[in-house]
Motif scaffolding. Sequence first.
Motif, mmCIF file in Angstrom:
data_model
loop_
_atom_site.group_PDB
_atom_site.id
_atom_site.type_symbol
_atom_site.label_atom_id
_atom_site.label_comp_id
_atom_site.label_asym_id
_atom_site.label_seq_id
_atom_site.Cartn_x
_atom_site.Cartn_y
_atom_site.Cartn_z
ATOM 1 N N LEU A 140 0.830 -1.208 0.000
ATOM 2 C CA LEU A 140 0.000 0.000 0.000
ATOM 3 C C LEU A 140 0.866 1.261 0.000
ATOM 4 O O LEU A 140 0.539 2.255 -0.645
ATOM 5 N N ALA A 141 1.989 1.214 0.731
ATOM 6 C CA ALA A 141 2.912 2.353 0.750
ATOM 7 C C ALA A 141 3.509 2.573 -0.640
ATOM 8 O O ALA A 141 3.640 3.715 -1.101
ATOM 9 N N GLU A 142 3.860 1.481 -1.315
ATOM 10 C CA GLU A 142 4.384 1.585 -2.675
ATOM 11 C C GLU A 142 3.314 2.150 -3.610
ATOM 12 O O GLU A 142 3.618 2.966 -4.491
ATOM 13 N N PHE A 143 2.080 1.716 -3.425
ATOM 14 C CA PHE A 143 0.989 2.210 -4.259
ATOM 15 C C PHE A 143 0.843 3.721 -4.115
ATOM 16 O O PHE A 143 0.604 4.445 -5.097
ATOM 17 N N ASP A 144 0.974 4.217 -2.866
ATOM 18 C CA ASP A 144 0.866 5.663 -2.636
ATOM 19 C C ASP A 144 1.949 6.416 -3.389
ATOM 20 O O ASP A 144 1.694 7.478 -3.987
ATOM 21 N N ALA A 145 3.170 5.873 -3.363
ATOM 22 C CA ALA A 145 4.287 6.523 -4.062
ATOM 23 C C ALA A 145 4.055 6.541 -5.569
ATOM 24 O O ALA A 145 4.287 7.546 -6.244
ATOM 25 N N VAL A 146 3.569 5.409 -6.097
ATOM 26 C CA VAL A 146 3.290 5.325 -7.538
ATOM 27 C C VAL A 146 2.152 6.250 -7.917
ATOM 28 O O VAL A 146 2.196 6.929 -8.953
#
Length: 312
Positions: free
Chosen positions: A287-293
């Motif tokens: 989810l953290a990676e999704f936010d960055a993307v």
Amino acid sequence: MSKKSSPSLAAELKPFVAPFRFDGSGAFHLRSHKTNEKGGLDKDKAEKILDANRKRLNDFQERLYAQDRWSLLLIFQGIDAAGKDSAIKAIFDGVNPQGCEVTSFKQPTTHELHHDFMWRTMIALPERGRIGIFNRSYYEECLITRVHPDLLKEEKIPPRLVSRNIWRERFEDITAIERYLSRNGTVILKFFLNVSKEEQRKRFLERLDVPSKNWKFSMADISERALWPRYMAVYQDIVRHTSTAFAPWHVVPADHKWFARVVIGSAIVSALAALNLHFPRADKASLAEFDAVRKALENEGKGGGKKKAAKS
């Protein structure tokens, strides 16, 4: 589909599943099962149920594929012209073929006869997340070979192993394998399309009368039809000895194709609903990676991508 909807869905479909399901408890007599049952429906009502089941099946299949834990094995057996092909086509119309595979088992090849009788079906079992459909199956080796014992010679089994107990032994082996598969996440549903001899006669005549269906007809079908009582006796024996709670048989009234499809589709949907299938949820790191993307993609939309393009 939520957990709350599953009980109501199961209750809704139960009248089209429970009367035809046999799990080995109690006695089984094929003659007590009507071939022309309609379940209180007419064709129009049946088509609506079939259409609703297609949509449910499509939804469940997507979840099954995404979750990638369970697999579903569907076995279709029946005499010639019982409607196996058309049932599979109608029920799975519109379902994503990426997650389904139909395997038709015909006369064994020379290569297949060099292996044990289960081999060719075992290598076609569905992977996790997928639906495998067997049009005929390993049950043929308890059916055709029993009606025509001479065919056993082609299987190259050591003569001393071909005893009068061979059919009981094959039933035991099949039941053991089905138990093994169920313990490893394969849900097994078996359908015997129970058609009357009179209805088969009508369907054979249709194959002769309709040019587009001529290819389906074979003179061998007529010679096998003469063995009808023998085939029915063997099918009864198969259902009696291989029906279990983990791999039940459904004796499907098949004189009316539209009702047969309601029964089969309802049984499949009910079984999938009981698995509580759901799409996998992303963990916190993902989810953290999704936010960055997401932020990077949003910045592109604000003109960041255009500026870079101009510089190049």
